[in-house]
Design a protein around this motif. Sequence first.
Motif, PDB file in Angstrom:
ATOM      1  N   LEU A 138       0.841  -1.198   0.000  1.00 48.31           N
ATOM      2  CA  LEU A 138       0.000   0.000   0.000  1.00 48.31           C
ATOM      3  C   LEU A 138       0.878   1.251   0.000  1.00 48.31           C
ATOM      4  O   LEU A 138       1.916   1.288   0.657  1.00 48.31           O
ATOM      5  CB  LEU A 138      -0.881   0.042   1.251  1.00 48.31           C
ATOM      6  N   VAL A 139       0.428   2.292  -0.696  1.00 47.88           N
ATOM      7  CA  VAL A 139       1.110   3.587  -0.652  1.00 47.88           C
ATOM      8  C   VAL A 139       0.103   4.657  -1.073  1.00 47.88           C
ATOM      9  O   VAL A 139      -0.795   4.393  -1.883  1.00 47.88           O
ATOM     10  CB  VAL A 139       2.350   3.606  -1.581  1.00 47.88           C
ATOM     11  N   PHE A 140       0.247   5.851  -0.513  1.00 50.44           N
ATOM     12  CA  PHE A 140      -0.636   6.949  -0.907  1.00 50.44           C
ATOM     13  C   PHE A 140      -0.103   7.633  -2.158  1.00 50.44           C
ATOM     14  O   PHE A 140       1.102   7.882  -2.298  1.00 50.44           O
ATOM     15  CB  PHE A 140      -0.767   7.967   0.230  1.00 50.44           C
ATOM     16  N   GLY A 141      -1.037   7.949  -3.074  1.00 49.81           N
ATOM     17  CA  GLY A 141      -0.695   8.690  -4.273  1.00 49.81           C
ATOM     18  C   GLY A 141      -0.708  10.183  -3.997  1.00 49.81           C
ATOM     19  O   GLY A 141      -0.914  10.625  -2.858  1.00 49.81           O
ATOM     20  N   HIS A 142      -0.528  10.979  -5.048  1.00 51.49           N
ATOM     21  CA  HIS A 142      -0.395  12.423  -4.882  1.00 51.49           C
ATOM     22  C   HIS A 142      -1.732  13.124  -4.622  1.00 51.49           C
ATOM     23  O   HIS A 142      -1.754  14.293  -4.239  1.00 51.49           O
ATOM     24  CB  HIS A 142       0.274  13.032  -6.114  1.00 51.49           C
ATOM     25  N   ASN A 143      -2.835  12.436  -4.839  1.00 48.57           N
ATOM     26  CA  ASN A 143      -4.160  13.017  -4.613  1.00 48.57           C
ATOM     27  C   ASN A 143      -4.870  12.349  -3.441  1.00 48.57           C
ATOM     28  O   ASN A 143      -6.091  12.312  -3.385  1.00 48.57           O
ATOM     29  CB  ASN A 143      -5.000  12.916  -5.887  1.00 48.57           C
ATOM     30  N   ASN A 144      -4.049  11.800  -2.537  1.00 46.46           N
ATOM     31  CA  ASN A 144      -4.534  11.121  -1.330  1.00 46.46           C
ATOM     32  C   ASN A 144      -5.306   9.838  -1.636  1.00 46.46           C
ATOM     33  O   ASN A 144      -6.004   9.306  -0.778  1.00 46.46           O
ATOM     34  CB  ASN A 144      -5.398  12.044  -0.464  1.00 46.46           C
ATOM     35  N   GLU A 145      -5.191   9.359  -2.875  1.00 48.56           N
ATOM     36  CA  GLU A 145      -5.747   8.048  -3.194  1.00 48.56           C
ATOM     37  C   GLU A 145      -4.806   6.973  -2.670  1.00 48.56           C
ATOM     38  O   GLU A 145      -3.619   7.232  -2.452  1.00 48.56           O
ATOM     39  CB  GLU A 145      -5.964   7.895  -4.700  1.00 48.56           C
ATOM     40  N   LEU A 146      -5.326   5.794  -2.468  1.00 51.73           N
ATOM     41  CA  LEU A 146      -4.501   4.685  -1.993  1.00 51.73           C
ATOM     42  C   LEU A 146      -4.184   3.777  -3.171  1.00 51.73           C
ATOM     43  O   LEU A 146      -5.102   3.291  -3.846  1.00 51.73           O
ATOM     44  CB  LEU A 146      -5.254   3.909  -0.900  1.00 51.73           C
ATOM     45  N   ILE A 147      -2.908   3.575  -3.440  1.00 53.82           N
ATOM     46  CA  ILE A 147      -2.480   2.661  -4.495  1.00 53.82           C
ATOM     47  C   ILE A 147      -2.204   1.310  -3.835  1.00 53.82           C
ATOM     48  O   ILE A 147      -1.464   1.229  -2.858  1.00 53.82           O
ATOM     49  CB  ILE A 147      -1.214   3.170  -5.212  1.00 53.82           C
ATOM     50  N   VAL A 148      -2.804   0.274  -4.390  1.00 52.82           N
ATOM     51  CA  VAL A 148      -2.768  -1.044  -3.757  1.00 52.82           C
ATOM     52  C   VAL A 148      -2.209  -2.087  -4.716  1.00 52.82           C
ATOM     53  O   VAL A 148      -2.665  -2.202  -5.864  1.00 52.82           O
ATOM     54  CB  VAL A 148      -4.187  -1.477  -3.312  1.00 52.82           C
ATOM     55  N   ALA A 149      -1.231  -2.838  -4.236  1.00 52.53           N
ATOM     56  CA  ALA A 149      -0.761  -4.022  -4.964  1.00 52.53           C
ATOM     57  C   ALA A 149      -1.560  -5.195  -4.427  1.00 52.53           C
ATOM     58  O   ALA A 149      -1.315  -5.675  -3.321  1.00 52.53           O
ATOM     59  CB  ALA A 149       0.726  -4.229  -4.747  1.00 52.53           C
ATOM     60  N   ASP A 150      -2.559  -5.609  -5.187  1.00 47.19           N
ATOM     61  CA  ASP A 150      -3.417  -6.716  -4.764  1.00 47.19           C
ATOM     62  C   ASP A 150      -2.916  -7.992  -5.430  1.00 47.19           C
ATOM     63  O   ASP A 150      -2.846  -8.082  -6.658  1.00 47.19           O
ATOM     64  CB  ASP A 150      -4.868  -6.448  -5.158  1.00 47.19           C
ATOM     65  N   ALA A 151      -2.571  -8.977  -4.615  1.00 56.08           N
ATOM     66  CA  ALA A 151      -1.921 -10.187  -5.124  1.00 56.08           C
ATOM     67  C   ALA A 151      -2.697 -10.848  -6.246  1.00 56.08           C
ATOM     68  O   ALA A 151      -2.112 -11.339  -7.220  1.00 56.08           O
ATOM     69  CB  ALA A 151      -1.713 -11.174  -3.975  1.00 56.08           C
ATOM     70  N   SER A 152      -4.009 -10.872  -6.147  1.00 57.39           N
ATOM     71  CA  SER A 152      -4.805 -11.594  -7.143  1.00 57.39           C
ATOM     72  C   SER A 152      -5.498 -10.698  -8.161  1.00 57.39           C
ATOM     73  O   SER A 152      -5.853 -11.155  -9.248  1.00 57.39           O
ATOM     74  CB  SER A 152      -5.864 -12.456  -6.441  1.00 57.39           C
ATOM     75  N   LYS A 153      -5.657  -9.413  -7.839  1.00 55.22           N
ATOM     76  CA  LYS A 153      -6.375  -8.512  -8.746  1.00 55.22           C
ATOM     77  C   LYS A 153      -5.449  -7.717  -9.661  1.00 55.22           C
ATOM     78  O   LYS A 153      -5.796  -7.418 -10.800  1.00 55.22           O
ATOM     79  CB  LYS A 153      -7.235  -7.536  -7.937  1.00 55.22           C
ATOM     80  N   GLY A 154      -4.300  -7.303  -9.135  1.00 54.74           N
ATOM     81  CA  GLY A 154      -3.388  -6.462  -9.885  1.00 54.74           C
ATOM     82  C   GLY A 154      -3.151  -5.154  -9.158  1.00 54.74           C
ATOM     83  O   GLY A 154      -3.292  -5.071  -7.930  1.00 54.74           O
TER      84      GLY A 154
END
Length: 394
Positions: A138-154
């Motif tokens: 998990l990491v926050f993007g520049h617009n306070n969105e959450l970027i997620v590395a989901d093992a099965s979804k992408g």
Amino acid sequence: MLASSSNTASSVNTASVWRGKGLWRAVVVVFATLLAPIVAAVLVYHLDSFDPSPIPLQDLSSAAPVAALMVNDHMLEGAEFLGKGQLEGPEDIAYDAKSQVIYTGCRDGWIKRVTVNESSAASQVQNFVNTGGRPLGLVFGHNNELIVADASKGLLNVSEGGAVELLTDGAEDLKFKLTDAVDVAEDGIIYFTDASYKYDAYHAVWDFLEGRPYGRLCSYNPVTKETKVLGRDLYFANGVAVSPDQNNVILCETPRRRCRKINIQGEKKGEIERFVDDLPGYPDNIHYDGEGHYWIGFSWGIVKGWEMAYRYPFIRKITALLVKYVRRPNIEKNGGVFVVDLEGKPVAHYHEPELSMITSGIKIQNYLYCGSIKYQFIIRLNLDQYPARHSSNK
């Protein structure tokens, strides 16, 4: 008298024959009992199609593990547990300093919010959004969105309101099998790993045991929507962290006990270099603390059994057969967090003999927070009260 003697002799001979048959029967039973499992094991070994790879000679290091001068080897002493019983395998941690809330992805698909307070008992756990997969990095993007590395979804984008958007799930006509870790550069480019394009998260141990490089480092441009592969033939490509100067990405290769540096700017762009080798544990996620240090989660420390298996394919195959037909050996211990500086030089080591499957460590103010895929809580350690101290063994 003669008849009686003859009958007696006949009885003795008959008894001897039966004793002989009984002895042979016992020998056959014992032989079969001891030999049959061995024969069966040999047959299974040769007939099973699993084929572990020899490790390249250049990767078979005999060097002693690097060591940190500052050590806390009983980090559970004084540790607190956040969200106990409410977090199923909180693998990675992202911190929103504005709201003072931790976000973490759990085994049940939920990304949960955990409030950060002086008292761990006052921390509250809330469901944020369920991805329908297995959120890892998990990491926050520049617009306070959450970027997620989901093992099965992408690779996913989760808005502040909880809307889930798929950014990318493959590259170069090859689907991601285990989207693992993620970080965002200042220019907005997202860097993330596909730990293995052959094995998913629930079969990751097979990637370790096979010993072939199925991992990739990728980038995603949110403006052009383009996904690129920046690094191939990586051994279970795990944690990633963009360097503070934005010139490279530090990447963890778990089974190799090393971190590598991939240049993303300048004349060396695209080149992969050594960052730190011969780590005293198996690295998972890596986080930069904004203060000149990287914090690396160690799933477990060096274990002789794993080291032997690493060197010898036949041991890895035997282990694989145990996993497949019996159960997975649980020999991991001494999980924790390892701290290095911007040059990869060891600074501190926090660990505990009883810990295993520690996947992330992040420094928030004066606390160390640790995620894992094993426990149902986040570990918190006050670094002022329970610091790593100078080791007399160094």
